[in-house]
Design an enzyme around this catalytic site. Sequence first.
Site, PDB file in Angstrom:
ATOM      1  N   LYS A 133      -3.108   5.986   6.528  1.00  0.00           N
ATOM      2  CA  LYS A 133      -3.491   6.503   7.841  1.00  0.00           C
ATOM      3  C   LYS A 133      -3.341   8.020   7.888  1.00  0.00           C
ATOM      4  O   LYS A 133      -2.394   8.569   7.345  1.00  0.00           O
ATOM      5  CB  LYS A 133      -2.636   5.866   8.938  1.00  0.00           C
ATOM      6  CG  LYS A 133      -2.769   4.360   9.025  1.00  0.00           C
ATOM      7  CD  LYS A 133      -1.838   3.795  10.076  1.00  0.00           C
ATOM      8  CE  LYS A 133      -1.946   2.282  10.150  1.00  0.00           C
ATOM      9  NZ  LYS A 133      -1.459   1.619   8.923  1.00  0.00           N
ATOM     10  N   CYS A 163      -5.906 -17.224  14.649  1.00  0.00           N
ATOM     11  CA  CYS A 163      -5.642 -16.477  15.883  1.00  0.00           C
ATOM     12  C   CYS A 163      -6.026 -17.359  17.068  1.00  0.00           C
ATOM     13  O   CYS A 163      -6.983 -18.135  16.990  1.00  0.00           O
ATOM     14  CB  CYS A 163      -6.472 -15.200  15.948  1.00  0.00           C
ATOM     15  SG  CYS A 163      -6.019 -13.934  14.756  1.00  0.00           S
ATOM     16  N   ASP A 209      -7.571   5.157   9.631  1.00  0.00           N
ATOM     17  CA  ASP A 209      -7.097   4.467   8.433  1.00  0.00           C
ATOM     18  C   ASP A 209      -8.155   4.677   7.349  1.00  0.00           C
ATOM     19  O   ASP A 209      -9.297   4.225   7.489  1.00  0.00           O
ATOM     20  CB  ASP A 209      -6.895   2.979   8.721  1.00  0.00           C
ATOM     21  CG  ASP A 209      -5.847   2.364   7.822  1.00  0.00           C
ATOM     22  OD1 ASP A 209      -5.483   2.989   6.818  1.00  0.00           O
ATOM     23  OD2 ASP A 209      -5.390   1.241   8.121  1.00  0.00           O
ATOM     24  N   ASP A 257     -12.171   0.632  12.528  1.00  0.00           N
ATOM     25  CA  ASP A 257     -12.218   0.520  11.072  1.00  0.00           C
ATOM     26  C   ASP A 257     -13.626   0.200  10.551  1.00  0.00           C
ATOM     27  O   ASP A 257     -14.421  -0.443  11.247  1.00  0.00           O
ATOM     28  CB  ASP A 257     -11.246  -0.571  10.609  1.00  0.00           C
ATOM     29  CG  ASP A 257      -9.798  -0.201  10.870  1.00  0.00           C
ATOM     30  OD1 ASP A 257      -9.470   0.989  10.768  1.00  0.00           O
ATOM     31  OD2 ASP A 257      -8.992  -1.103  11.173  1.00  0.00           O
ATOM     32  N   ARG A 307       6.905   0.210   2.347  1.00  0.00           N
ATOM     33  CA  ARG A 307       6.646  -0.924   3.242  1.00  0.00           C
ATOM     34  C   ARG A 307       5.596  -1.855   2.671  1.00  0.00           C
ATOM     35  O   ARG A 307       4.758  -1.450   1.863  1.00  0.00           O
ATOM     36  CB  ARG A 307       6.227  -0.436   4.627  1.00  0.00           C
ATOM     37  CG  ARG A 307       4.827   0.079   4.765  1.00  0.00           C
ATOM     38  CD  ARG A 307       4.678   1.081   5.875  1.00  0.00           C
ATOM     39  NE  ARG A 307       5.224   2.363   5.483  1.00  0.00           N
ATOM     40  CZ  ARG A 307       4.846   3.529   6.039  1.00  0.00           C
ATOM     41  NH1 ARG A 307       3.988   3.547   7.020  1.00  0.00           N
ATOM     42  NH2 ARG A 307       5.358   4.664   5.616  1.00  0.00           N
ATOM     43  N   ARG A 309       0.820  -1.209   0.000  1.00  0.00           N
ATOM     44  CA  ARG A 309       0.000   0.000   0.000  1.00  0.00           C
ATOM     45  C   ARG A 309       0.859   1.266   0.000  1.00  0.00           C
ATOM     46  O   ARG A 309       0.629   2.196  -0.746  1.00  0.00           O
ATOM     47  CB  ARG A 309      -0.931  -0.007   1.229  1.00  0.00           C
ATOM     48  CG  ARG A 309      -1.995   1.070   1.149  1.00  0.00           C
ATOM     49  CD  ARG A 309      -2.727   1.394   2.431  1.00  0.00           C
ATOM     50  NE  ARG A 309      -2.946   0.324   3.365  1.00  0.00           N
ATOM     51  CZ  ARG A 309      -3.652   0.491   4.488  1.00  0.00           C
ATOM     52  NH1 ARG A 309      -4.188   1.659   4.770  1.00  0.00           N
ATOM     53  NH2 ARG A 309      -3.807  -0.504   5.326  1.00  0.00           N
ATOM     54  N   TYR A 310       1.848   1.317   0.886  1.00  0.00           N
ATOM     55  CA  TYR A 310       2.776   2.449   0.953  1.00  0.00           C
ATOM     56  C   TYR A 310       4.029   2.114   0.139  1.00  0.00           C
ATOM     57  O   TYR A 310       4.446   0.955   0.085  1.00  0.00           O
ATOM     58  CB  TYR A 310       3.186   2.720   2.403  1.00  0.00           C
ATOM     59  CG  TYR A 310       2.057   3.132   3.320  1.00  0.00           C
ATOM     60  CD1 TYR A 310       1.652   4.465   3.395  1.00  0.00           C
ATOM     61  CD2 TYR A 310       1.423   2.194   4.120  1.00  0.00           C
ATOM     62  CE1 TYR A 310       0.633   4.849   4.252  1.00  0.00           C
ATOM     63  CE2 TYR A 310       0.392   2.567   4.976  1.00  0.00           C
ATOM     64  CZ  TYR A 310       0.003   3.904   5.042  1.00  0.00           C
ATOM     65  OH  TYR A 310      -1.007   4.274   5.887  1.00  0.00           O
ATOM     66  N   CYS A 319     -12.108  -7.261  15.031  1.00  0.00           N
ATOM     67  CA  CYS A 319     -10.996  -7.477  14.100  1.00  0.00           C
ATOM     68  C   CYS A 319     -11.213  -6.746  12.779  1.00  0.00           C
ATOM     69  O   CYS A 319     -12.274  -6.853  12.155  1.00  0.00           O
ATOM     70  CB  CYS A 319     -10.838  -8.971  13.832  1.00  0.00           C
ATOM     71  SG  CYS A 319      -9.462  -9.363  12.727  1.00  0.00           S
ATOM     72  N   CYS A 335     -10.924 -11.751  18.029  1.00  0.00           N
ATOM     73  CA  CYS A 335     -11.452 -10.501  18.581  1.00  0.00           C
ATOM     74  C   CYS A 335     -12.643 -10.049  17.751  1.00  0.00           C
ATOM     75  O   CYS A 335     -12.579 -10.014  16.521  1.00  0.00           O
ATOM     76  CB  CYS A 335     -10.373  -9.423  18.570  1.00  0.00           C
ATOM     77  SG  CYS A 335      -8.849  -9.913  19.406  1.00  0.00           S
ATOM     78  N   ARG A 353      -9.706  -7.474  10.077  1.00  0.00           N
ATOM     79  CA  ARG A 353      -9.676  -8.485   9.010  1.00  0.00           C
ATOM     80  C   ARG A 353     -10.707  -9.566   9.312  1.00  0.00           C
ATOM     81  O   ARG A 353     -10.421 -10.766   9.242  1.00  0.00           O
ATOM     82  CB  ARG A 353      -8.287  -9.104   8.870  1.00  0.00           C
ATOM     83  CG  ARG A 353      -7.246  -8.126   8.393  1.00  0.00           C
ATOM     84  CD  ARG A 353      -5.978  -8.794   7.893  1.00  0.00           C
ATOM     85  NE  ARG A 353      -5.008  -7.749   7.586  1.00  0.00           N
ATOM     86  CZ  ARG A 353      -4.004  -7.399   8.377  1.00  0.00           C
ATOM     87  NH1 ARG A 353      -3.810  -8.049   9.523  1.00  0.00           N
ATOM     88  NH2 ARG A 353      -3.200  -6.424   8.045  1.00  0.00           N
TER      89      ARG A 353
END
Length: 390
Positions: free
Chosen positions: A344, A131, A337, A300, A122, A118-119, A138, A135, A140
Amino acid sequence: MRILEKDYWKKIPQWKNVSRWEWEDWRWQIRNRLKNIDEIGKVLGKDLSKLKKVEQVFRTGTTPYYISLANDFSDLENPILKQILPSCEEIDPFIQSEGNFDPFKEEILSPVNGLTHRYPDRVLLRTTNFCSVYCRHCMRKRIFLEEERARRYEDYINMFKYIKENKQIKEVIISGGDPLTLPNRKIEFILENLQRIDHVESIRIGTRELVVNPYRFFDEGLLEILERNDKVWIVSHFNHPDEVTDVVKRAVKNILSAGIPVLNQTVLLRGINDDPETMEKLFRSLIQVKIKPYYLFYCDPTKGVLHFRTPIDKGIEIIEYLRGRVSGIAIPTYAVDLPGGLGKVPLEPDYIVEKTDQYIIFKNYEGKTVRFNRCKFDIIDTKKSEDLCL
């Protein structure tokens, strides 16, 4: 920091015969995860069958350690339980109507399977969709819909090849799922291949194991791997002060002894941490165990998560409250984000009252104003004016 009583888990009937040796084994924690609503309901002593319709869509799971942190099993609004118990709001078509399973286009911005670019400088490696705790907030949450699995070695090799060929990449973020649920040999394979790429300057491991299974960092094998790979940073994900325990402090000490810094990303969650006092306690607790608060994220726009969202100004209110009350090292950057993979954006309280070509008037954390004129400050809201030439 929360101090846990000796053998405190033995007060829970399901684990009354579990030894300390077993409880503090990270593999035992994963093997004995509560994998569905029925198992969680037995531990809590509650009938949670009405939540099974949510479980038919989104997977459920928690480690014994993490659910044991709930102060009161009778209170389903407990901040620990709210992060692991499904809610019918997750599948409410009206509440979730504006959500998206991939709001940041991670799959679209993937030149190689499992890698998001994306950037410019990185990339993100999604190493597994497993996981030890799922959570409810989440970002994702789409991985809840998939079968639990890690990437194949062939996928990793293709990722490494892409990174080697793109020399503008300076940082690699290893995520998942949770990458530290992988076996040590696979973690070692990933880290050592990335470590050997000269233009990669830093490697960030995003993990919630420090929160939900801190015994992972009692594993000498993992600690040796981390120590050999000196480009690594650990980024944890604590959302509430009840999660910061003396066990976490021991785990962080082990990480720091391996020469690895520890940062934290918190998500602003309605009904869990969306008040200034809770955030202050959380960030003070993190500093106490030597974890640096790094980001406070606005929740998000992920489908299945929107019921946790607060007004966006709530985060600015919290940061403004913290300024002047806690050390600067305890204050994270509040950020949103942006959807569509646009990156971000940091949001901060506005401390500029007025700005002209001749001067700027600043407001401090107490609401006092100071005029800055080239080489002097004029304090303009007190009875006595003072000039402080820089």
